[in-house]
Design a protein around this motif. Structure first.
Motif, short mmCIF file in Angstrom:
data_model
loop_
_atom_site.label_atom_id
_atom_site.label_comp_id
_atom_site.label_asym_id
_atom_site.label_seq_id
_atom_site.Cartn_x
_atom_site.Cartn_y
_atom_site.Cartn_z
N VAL A 349 15.86 57.54 104.04
CA VAL A 349 17.00 57.87 104.54
C VAL A 349 17.61 59.60 104.76
O VAL A 349 18.08 59.74 105.51
CB VAL A 349 18.34 57.21 104.39
CG1 VAL A 349 18.91 57.50 103.19
CG2 VAL A 349 19.71 56.95 105.26
N PHE A 350 17.02 60.39 103.37
CA PHE A 350 17.24 61.30 103.41
C PHE A 350 15.95 62.19 103.70
O PHE A 350 16.42 63.47 103.73
CB PHE A 350 17.32 61.46 102.54
CG PHE A 350 19.24 61.01 101.67
CD1 PHE A 350 19.70 61.55 101.97
CD2 PHE A 350 18.75 59.95 100.89
CE1 PHE A 350 21.20 60.52 101.74
CE2 PHE A 350 19.98 59.14 100.11
CZ PHE A 350 21.00 59.57 100.60
N VAL A 351 15.24 61.69 104.11
CA VAL A 351 14.05 62.09 104.57
C VAL A 351 14.63 63.48 106.05
O VAL A 351 14.35 64.46 106.03
CB VAL A 351 13.28 61.87 105.56
CG1 VAL A 351 11.57 62.36 106.17
CG2 VAL A 351 11.88 61.34 104.09
N PRO A 352 15.21 63.08 106.73
CA PRO A 352 15.87 64.22 108.08
C PRO A 352 16.33 65.10 107.52
O PRO A 352 16.82 66.19 107.85
CB PRO A 352 16.35 63.12 108.50
CG PRO A 352 16.47 61.59 108.65
CD PRO A 352 15.93 61.92 107.03
N GLN A 353 17.58 65.35 106.41
CA GLN A 353 17.79 66.19 105.77
C GLN A 353 17.22 66.94 105.15
O GLN A 353 17.61 68.09 105.25
CB GLN A 353 19.27 65.57 105.41
CG GLN A 353 20.32 64.85 105.88
CD GLN A 353 22.04 64.87 104.89
OE1 GLN A 353 21.20 64.77 103.96
NE2 GLN A 353 22.75 65.26 104.85
N ILE A 354 16.19 66.43 104.75
CA ILE A 354 15.11 67.52 103.77
C ILE A 354 14.51 68.26 104.98
O ILE A 354 13.99 69.51 104.67
CB ILE A 354 14.16 66.29 103.06
CG1 ILE A 354 14.94 65.74 101.89
CG2 ILE A 354 13.29 67.82 102.43
CD1 ILE A 354 15.98 66.56 101.22
N MET A 355 13.98 67.54 105.74
CA MET A 355 13.02 68.32 107.07
C MET A 355 14.03 69.64 107.80
O MET A 355 13.82 70.33 107.53
CB MET A 355 12.67 67.10 107.82
CG MET A 355 11.90 66.16 107.19
SD MET A 355 10.73 64.75 108.74
CE MET A 355 9.57 66.52 109.51
N ILE A 356 15.45 69.09 108.02
CA ILE A 356 16.00 70.46 108.87
C ILE A 356 16.41 71.29 107.75
O ILE A 356 16.69 72.85 108.10
CB ILE A 356 17.62 69.42 109.27
CG1 ILE A 356 17.22 68.23 110.21
CG2 ILE A 356 18.76 70.81 109.41
CD1 ILE A 356 18.03 67.72 110.52
N LEU A 357 16.31 71.18 106.71
CA LEU A 357 16.69 72.60 106.07
C LEU A 357 15.66 73.41 105.41
O LEU A 357 16.18 74.36 105.23
CB LEU A 357 17.30 71.74 103.88
CG LEU A 357 17.13 72.69 102.76
CD1 LEU A 357 19.08 73.50 103.24
CD2 LEU A 357 17.88 71.13 101.68
N PHE A 358 14.47 72.89 105.15
CA PHE A 358 13.05 73.22 105.35
C PHE A 358 12.96 74.03 106.37
O PHE A 358 12.56 75.27 105.85
CB PHE A 358 12.80 72.51 104.16
CG PHE A 358 12.26 72.57 102.92
CD1 PHE A 358 12.32 73.18 101.99
CD2 PHE A 358 12.94 70.91 102.72
CE1 PHE A 358 12.37 73.08 100.53
CE2 PHE A 358 12.83 70.70 101.16
CZ PHE A 358 12.50 72.15 100.16
#
Length: 707
Positions: A349-358
């Protein structure tokens, strides 16, 4: 086939050295440490020709052959030490064509060591855009060593570079016949005498023996003593000699560039760059723009990620409900649904946020703005005992504290480096992001401020700024406590402004997502399965008592079976091994507003902070009625109640929990890397106690204030 040869890649920072290393070695590479020092050694294998295999050694970037930091000294020792295990058969000097004057200083120094050299000119396209034209044949003729134009990002010029490398090694070329400058004239008698004690390959190598006689490991005691006596006899002043050498080199470089390089009007070039920097580095507007950039970054994390996160949550909720309905009711199904699937959902569920941050961080780096942040904050850093170079590890800490602490190696000043290492874990890393996200969603309403700003995004930005300002405050305190006196300078080259490489941004996003899923995912999955066992089983006496009480209640009130089922699941969890452990630590954490389930998450997340979410997913899945398996984790946590019926996740508890994770040292990997970088357990132990104490005190204050 002959044994592999050693090829060292050297060059100034940001010259394209790493890009060339990646292009030559592809996937045949590994990262380790140089013997005896905590500096990364990137090595890889490359096929130069059908009969020539090479070990490619990517040495740390440096501006000259006079090292100032641990990583620069590694490069220096490999080049200067004839008995080093990594001694190169050939040196490829990667030089930035757009900044040729500065790069030629380092090139000329290595050439004067009389090592086989090939100069690889990168960024020729940028040089042309800046109006710079380079006569490659003329430059090669003047230098006396091969010069090849390459673009490793687009795999251009690599075939020609390999052909030149093969030719140099086959014909034993690449060594400049004449010195770039008259090194012997700098100290003729001393050079002559040093060569009697140590067989230096060149006059310039002998000079370096004189400059660094105390640090060079290949000198024996007798050689060192004899050379030091000669230094005293001739009253050798190494600072004066270095200044004279650099002056002569730049004089020769100036003459060489006049003959081989045509440059655009430097005034026009300066004005274009200054117009942008005058705004971005302005005393007032520069900071305003920086805060705006950070604000947009954290608003985007919530705004862009909310749609895929909701979809992933709903999909896992539906899948969990479907499996519970269609699979047989046994322990294996329970393990798969409440252990494995709950753990996977806590990761995915947190993969989208990790990708956007990086992705957004990569955009800032690619455009050149990240370096401006270091320059902009240097004044603030100096007031607390750091300098602008400390900003890069702190910013990197937003991604992960482990590589950020390793990045502090570039700080020459030992005191500033130690303080940077000690405060970097206070920066909110990506592992904290899942915790912030789920707790903010629970306790902060999704309101719009001024009609368009997300309140949740503002809270997220506040947490990241809180970590930064706490790091600054602790640095100011450590400045008074750490007793080291050493001069500090902050000199850095600001890279040119350019459009981000969107392919690079996309690749980085995918890579970081893979790392999060594989590295963090392994830990989360293992702990989720262990937790499922601890939460599903318990001491026989307590579990049998809960079952007997449930059966008696159902027999007495069969019409209340659904409510009794819920109560039984809760009682089972409370009497399980996990429940027993949680109840034992609950008195310690109750003043912070936490219940025993949060207490278990605090313990398990010491392995990795992001495990908090996986722990919650497992505990709430095991402790709920099977009919509720299609509910999302947020819905389950929102419905959680204390024994008195009040909600667990109030505003006070949520704020307290976010503050705790913002400050606590919940990461074994970080402690391990601090131990490695400082070569002592003293500093990681201090870090563990001061950060945990800070987290407890601040969380206690916040909870008592808001409850």
């Amino acid at each position: 086939m002959d044994a592999p040869i050693n090829i060292a890649l050297v060059g100034n920072p940001n010259s394209g050295k790493s890009s060339l290393f990646n292009a030559l070695t592809g996937l045949n590479q590994k990262v380790s440490n140089f013997p005896g020092v905590t500096v990364d050694k990137k090595t890889g294998s490359a096929r130069i020709s059908s009969h020539l295999q090479a070990n490619i050694i990517d040495l740390p970037g440096t501006y000259s052959l006079y090292p100032k930091s641990a990583d620069e000294y590694v490069t220096y020792e490999v080049l200067i030490n004839p008995s080093h295990e990594e001694v190169p058969d050939l040196v490829v000097i990667v030089a930035d064509a757009a900044n040729l004057k500065r790069n030629l200083l380092f090139c000329s120094q290595i050439m004067d060591l009389k090592m086989p050299v090939v100069i690889a000119l990168t960024m020729m396209d940028i040089a042309r855009k800046k109006g710079i034209e380079i006569d490659l044949e003329g430059l090669e003729s003047k230098l006396g060593v091969p010069v090849v134009a390459i673009n490793p990002r687009k795999n251009k010029g690599l075939s020609e570079l390999k052909k030149v490398i093969e030719q140099v090694l086959r014909d034993k070329q690449g060594v400049a016949v004449q010195d770039f400058i008259d090194n012997n004239a700098l100290a003729p008698e001393l050079i002559r005498d040093i060569k009697q004690y140590f067989p230096a390959k060149s006059d310039y190598a002998a000079l370096h023996v004189a400059v660094n006689v105390d640090e060079l490991p290949f000198l024996n005691g007798g050689q060192r003593l004899a050379i030091k006596n000669k230094l005293a006899e001739y009253k050798f002043n190494k600072t004066k000699m270095q200044a004279e050498e650099i002056m002569h080199r730049y004089g020769r470089i100036k003459t060489l560039m006049k003959a081989t390089v045509v440059e655009a009007d430097p005034l026009e070039k300066q004005l274009r760059s200054e117009k942008i920097d005058n705004l971005l580095l302005h005393r007032f507007w520069g900071y305003f723009i920086l805060l705006t950039v950070l604000f947009v970054l954290f608003q985007s994390i919530f705004w862009l990620a909310s749609y895929p996160m909701d979809a992933i949550e709903s999909a896992f909720g539906a899948l969990s409900g479907w499996l519970s309905t269609h699979l047989p009711d046994n322990n294996f199904t329970d393990l798969m649904v409440n252990g494995v699937l709950a753990g996977i959902s806590g990761i995915a569920v947190f993969v989208p946020q990790i990708m956007i941050l990086f992705g957004l961080i990569t955009v800032l780096e690619d455009t050149g703005y990240m370096a401006r942040i270091s320059f902009l904050t240097d004044r603030l850093m100096r007031q607390v005992g750091l300098n602008g170079k400390s900003v890069m590890p702190l910013i990197s800490g937003v991604a992960c504290a482990v590589p950020a602490i390793m990045a502090a190696r570039s700080i020459e000043n030992r005191k500033e480096r130690l303080i940077t290492i000690m405060v970097t874990p206070l920066m909110s890393c990506s592992a904290r992001l899942p915790i912030y996200t789920i707790v903010i969603a629970l306790v902060v309403p999704d309101h719009k401020v001024l009609g368009f700003l997300s309140l949740q995004g503002l809270v997220m930005m506040g947490l990241y700024l809180l970590g930064f300002f706490m790091a600054i405050l602790i640095a100011a305190i450590l400045r008074l406590l750490v007793r080291m006196k050493e001069k500090s300078y902050f000199i850095m080259e600001l890279p040119i402004y350019r459009a981000p490489r969107w392919k690079n941004v996309g690749v980085t996003m995918v890579q970081k997502a893979k790392i999060f899923v594989t590295d963090a995912g392994k830990v989360i999955m293992v702990i989720s399965v262990i937790l499922w066992f601890l939460a599903s089983y318990g001491p026989p006496k307590g579990m049998q008592a809960a079952k007997a009480q449930y059966e008696a209640a159902v027999q007495a009130h069969p019409e209340q079976k659904e409510a009794l089922d819920r109560q039984y699941q809760s009682d089972k969890l409370s009497h399980s091994y996990a429940g027993v452990l949680g109840h034992q630590i609950e008195p310690v954490i109750r003043p912070l507003g936490y219940d025993w389930k949060i207490g278990i998450a605090l313990i398990t997340s010491f392995a990795a902070r992001e495990v908090f979410v996986g722990t919650m997913a497992t505990l709430y899945s095991v402790g709920e009625n099977p009919d509720d398996n299609d509910a999302t984790l947020r819905e389950k946590m929102m419905a959680a109640r204390r024994e008195d019926g009040s909600p667990v996740y109030t505003l006070a508890t949520g704020l307290s929990l976010m503050i705790f994770y913002a400050f606590a040292m919940q990461c074994m990997s970080t402690l391990a890397v601090v131990r490695r970088e400082t070569r002592s357990w003293k500093f990681p132990v201090i870090q563990l106690f001061y950060m945990t104490g800070l987290a407890y005190v601040c969380s206690f204050a916040v909870y008592q204030l808001f409850k």
